[in-house]
Design an enzyme around this catalytic site. Structure first.
Site, mmCIF file in Angstrom:
data_model
loop_
_atom_site.group_PDB
_atom_site.id
_atom_site.type_symbol
_atom_site.label_atom_id
_atom_site.label_comp_id
_atom_site.label_asym_id
_atom_site.label_seq_id
_atom_site.Cartn_x
_atom_site.Cartn_y
_atom_site.Cartn_z
ATOM 1 C CG LEU A 93 -16.237 63.996 61.812
ATOM 2 C CD1 LEU A 93 -16.502 63.512 60.390
ATOM 3 C CD2 LEU A 93 -16.454 65.504 61.916
ATOM 4 C CG ASP A 94 -21.737 64.627 66.105
ATOM 5 O OD1 ASP A 94 -22.361 64.049 65.197
ATOM 6 O OD2 ASP A 94 -21.803 65.851 66.276
ATOM 7 C CG LEU A 95 -24.046 58.019 66.102
ATOM 8 C CD1 LEU A 95 -23.109 56.844 65.894
ATOM 9 C CD2 LEU A 95 -25.121 57.668 67.132
#
Length: 270
Positions: free
Chosen positions: A104-106
């Site tokens: 998952l991105d930041l």
């Protein structure tokens, strides 16, 4: 029965197949006294050393956990900028490594799956499986019917046509509106890019399901839980694999557990 070296070691929890391939390329693995190379096949009768340490031929007791990633954590093991890693919140292991099932991105929160079975992780992420990922999405402003339909039909992105498999209104007040959407591929930042392509701003994004496993309402952000036997069997079925003998409950309680309500309530699906 012989297996490729990276598959054999991943199944014993030493890392993901990609990580192990890197070890092979760097000459860090020996098989029967010689430096291994990509393509080598091994079985339980071979003597394998990883960085000089022998690998036991017996099957390890694997673990499988669900983690509720908060916003602001990265999905790599370390970061030169000093940001927190999801791996820092997982239980410590001896002789094994956690392998993440996707990322998952930041700025995205929600469900991440981790396992010590690298073969399972590889199977779940393989594009041929087409496992659904479901997200709760908060967007700014109204989303007209025609835009919702276009997201289901398909939108041209820089890396090809993409679409939502399903799209359901999930409540909201004022300028904020919630939707639940599903995708069946793991392209980078796909959900955000689809909404951006039709001019809709995403203000919050939470993954609430990966394949057969739900995030649920009882897992706080920054906490993990061991998967139950039903969930473990469902993951191996989804990966078209047979569960190992070690696919049994660990008896562990949720790590740093708690409860948190899931956002939105689905109204209708198109």
């Amino acid at each position: 029965m012989a297996d490729r070296l990276q598959k054999y070691l991943a199944a014993r929890g030493l890392g993901s197949r990609r990580e192990i391939e890197g070890w092979i390329e760097r000459g860090e693995i020996q098989v029967n006294g010689r430096v291994a190379k990509l393509g080598d096949q091994v079985d339980s009768g071979d003597t394998i050393l990883v960085r000089g340490k022998p690998v036991k031929s017996d099957e390890r007791a694997h673990r499988w956990v669900a983690y509720h990633k908060p916003e602001g954590e990265i999905c790599t093991r370390s970061d030169p900028e000093g940001r927190s890693s999801v791996f820092a919140s997982l239980p410590r292991l001896r002789g094994q490594r956690w392998v993440s099932v996707g990322r998952l991105d930041l700025n995205t929160s929600g469900l991440l799956l981790f396992t010590t079975d690298g073969g399972l992780a590889h199977g779940l992420m393989h594009p041929s499986r087409g496992l659904e990922r479901e997200y709760a999405v908060r967007v700014l402003g109204e989303v007209p019917e025609e835009i919702q339909h276009s997201l289901l039909r398909g939108v041209e992105l820089e890396d090809g046509l993409a679409r939502f498999e399903s799209l359901a209104e999930a409540g909201g007040e004022g300028a904020n509106h919630w939707f639940h959407v599903t995708v069946s591929e793991g392209r980078n930042r796909l959900v955000r890019r689809l909404w951006d392509a039709v001019g809709v701003t995403v203000s919050r994004l939470i993954r609430i399901r990966y394949g057969p496993v739900d995030l649920g309402r009882g897992l706080k952000a920054g906490h993990f839980r061991d998967l139950d036997p039903r969930e473990v069997r469902a993951l191996y079925t989804a990966a078209e694999m047979s569960p190992p003998r070690s696919a049994r409950p660990t008896g562990k309680r949720p790590g740093r557990g708690g409860s948190r309500p899931a956002p939105g309530k689905p109204r209708r699906t198109r």
